[in-house]
Design an enzyme around this catalytic site. Sequence first.
Site, PDB file in Angstrom:
ATOM      1  N   GLN A   1       0.844  -1.204   0.000  1.00  0.00           N
ATOM      2  CA  GLN A   1       0.000   0.000   0.000  1.00  0.00           C
ATOM      3  C   GLN A   1       0.875   1.247   0.000  1.00  0.00           C
ATOM      4  OE1 GLN A   1      -2.852  -0.347   3.192  1.00  0.00           O
ATOM      5  NE2 GLN A   1      -4.002  -1.943   2.127  1.00  0.00           N
TER       6      GLN A   1
ATOM      7  N   ASP B   1      -2.069 -11.433   4.782  1.00  0.00           N
ATOM      8  CA  ASP B   1      -3.516 -11.491   5.022  1.00  0.00           C
ATOM      9  C   ASP B   1      -3.995 -12.907   5.363  1.00  0.00           C
ATOM     10  OD1 ASP B   1      -3.720  -8.789   4.586  1.00  0.00           O
ATOM     11  OD2 ASP B   1      -4.190  -8.998   2.462  1.00  0.00           O
TER      12      ASP B   1
ATOM     13  N   LYS C   1      -3.994  -3.860  10.982  1.00  0.00           N
ATOM     14  CA  LYS C   1      -4.933  -4.207   9.912  1.00  0.00           C
ATOM     15  C   LYS C   1      -6.350  -3.798  10.323  1.00  0.00           C
ATOM     16  CE  LYS C   1      -1.751  -5.826   7.269  1.00  0.00           C
ATOM     17  NZ  LYS C   1      -1.368  -5.128   6.059  1.00  0.00           N
TER      18      LYS C   1
ATOM     19  N   ARG D   1      -4.867  -7.878  14.513  1.00  0.00           N
ATOM     20  CA  ARG D   1      -5.093  -9.302  14.198  1.00  0.00           C
ATOM     21  C   ARG D   1      -4.274 -10.248  15.075  1.00  0.00           C
ATOM     22  NH1 ARG D   1      -5.801  -8.845   7.627  1.00  0.00           N
ATOM     23  NH2 ARG D   1      -7.966  -8.141   7.723  1.00  0.00           N
TER      24      ARG D   1
ATOM     25  N   ARG E   1     -11.455 -10.997   7.704  1.00  0.00           N
ATOM     26  CA  ARG E   1     -10.558 -12.158   7.719  1.00  0.00           C
ATOM     27  C   ARG E   1     -10.681 -12.956   9.012  1.00  0.00           C
ATOM     28  NH1 ARG E   1      -8.886 -11.992   2.831  1.00  0.00           N
ATOM     29  NH2 ARG E   1      -8.208 -10.028   1.909  1.00  0.00           N
TER      30      ARG E   1
HETATM   31  C1  S3P Z   1      -2.737  -4.701   0.181  1.00  0.00           C
HETATM   32  C2  S3P Z   1      -1.542  -4.781   0.843  1.00  0.00           C
HETATM   33  C3  S3P Z   1      -1.411  -5.333   2.193  1.00  0.00           C
HETATM   34  C4  S3P Z   1      -2.615  -6.170   2.584  1.00  0.00           C
HETATM   35  C5  S3P Z   1      -3.911  -5.513   2.224  1.00  0.00           C
HETATM   36  C6  S3P Z   1      -3.992  -5.228   0.741  1.00  0.00           C
HETATM   37  C7  S3P Z   1      -2.755  -4.084  -1.161  1.00  0.00           C
HETATM   38  O1  S3P Z   1      -1.297  -4.265   3.112  1.00  0.00           O
HETATM   39  O2  S3P Z   1      -2.585  -6.457   3.963  1.00  0.00           O
HETATM   40  O3  S3P Z   1      -5.004  -6.351   2.575  1.00  0.00           O
HETATM   41  O4  S3P Z   1      -3.738  -4.278  -1.908  1.00  0.00           O
HETATM   42  O5  S3P Z   1      -1.787  -3.401  -1.495  1.00  0.00           O
HETATM   43  P1  S3P Z   1       0.127  -3.583   3.422  1.00  0.00           P
HETATM   44  O6  S3P Z   1       0.662  -3.167   2.151  1.00  0.00           O
HETATM   45  O7  S3P Z   1      -0.165  -2.406   4.278  1.00  0.00           O
HETATM   46  O8  S3P Z   1       0.911  -4.640   4.131  1.00  0.00           O
END
Ligand code: S3P
Length: 422
Positions: free
Chosen positions: A164, A309, A336, A340, A383
């Site tokens: 992200q 996840d 999250k 979690r 989840r």
């Molecule tokens: C995601 C990245 C992950 C994941 C989230 C979706 C994405 O988060 O946990 O459910 O779509 O880029 P982080 O990048 O914060 O680890």
Amino acid sequence: MQKKVYKLDKGLRGNVIIPSDKSISHRAVIFASLAKGKSVIKNFSKGQDPLSSLNVCRALGVDIEIGKEVIVSSSGVLQQPSSILNCGNSGTTMRLMAGILAGQNFNSELIGDTSLSKRPMKRIIEPLSLMGAEINSIDNHAPLKVCGQSLNGINYNSKLASAQVKSCVLLAGLFADGKTTFTEPYLSRNHSEILLKHMGADIESHNVSVSIKRSQLNPCEIEIPGDISSAAYFIVAGLIVPNSDIILKNVGLNPTRSGILDVVEKMGGNIEILDKKVVSGEDVGDIRVKYSRLKGCIIEKDIIPRLIDELPVIAVLASQAEGETIIKDAQDLRNKESDRIAAVVNELSKIGVDIKETVDGFIVKGVNQIRGGCEVNSYNDHRLAMSLYVAGLISQKPIAINGFEWVDISFPEFLGLFKNIL
Ligand code: S3P
């Protein structure tokens, strides 16, 4: 909504077509909104989170039709929104859109639900500020007021392996002067890199670094594979419900997402990949899963972002494996949709799992008899709700899951697909 899960007397049997990947759905609709022309997205997710991204793009003036396919028609230039942009429960929507909005010539505001408003945003505010962005938050939490600016490229070394954050910086880089480079400690999911390249961005990846330069995206035609994070519930159920033999069809097998398959192999699970191919730049295949005797293992370091996840449902898997399963280096699980680590430990303990919390993960000692006969909570976290359902399939007495409706965030088809193979 409360959902009661009863123990299965027979194994799971049959085929399951795994629905669309949530992460890729977000990216497809967001990137298509930046491309001048018409993009066609096949197999877009029906989850609420990708719909949040779609609605935010609509509020920015993009014409999006939802039918059998999602058709995005964009001028390639976003318009100033007339209202606040609501990201709902979706961290991906908020963090990716913040990167884009930081480089526009208008101001905007991103909000989220109670859970999203508690999640940390410093991780994106910091690199975006270094690029010259102006983002006002409440102590590094949403709402985020974004004052559109001209941005400059940066060379950023991230402490977190987070797709992200990486995607946010890369999207800001699309609108910045010069080159933007993002380096992370371990490789996180690379769907943004794959799709941006496919859409003509000037982007280059090298191990854990990726660089991007200002680019205008071309419209795309993309077919989204099934979500391995959704398949994970069926993988674990197939492995722990005696006499099971199931085939999961059309699962995305991108190596930056498929850590759960490596863990299952390490634990001695009977799993087979069939009919592997590449669709829209992503690896896809079918997975056959059979009931297996399992042994514990250590899950740590670079595999963590590849299965982040899946860790709640991996805790359920570990409860049926002989010996200790140790999960480390997963501190970000606390940030999250719920904490979690605490949530998994609290709820699985209630139903009879021998699980202990650590600062950056948990330790499970198996094999445990899942007792059930009690109520558990989803913590309003999709989840958690789905992981508890899978535990319920082998529980001596029924378990009642409170807040089960949160499943719709990523996987509204969950119950229907399980019913087909029960
Ligand atoms: C995601 C990245 C992950 C994941 C989230 C979706 C994405 O988060 O946990 O459910 O779509 O880029 P982080 O990048 O914060 O680890």
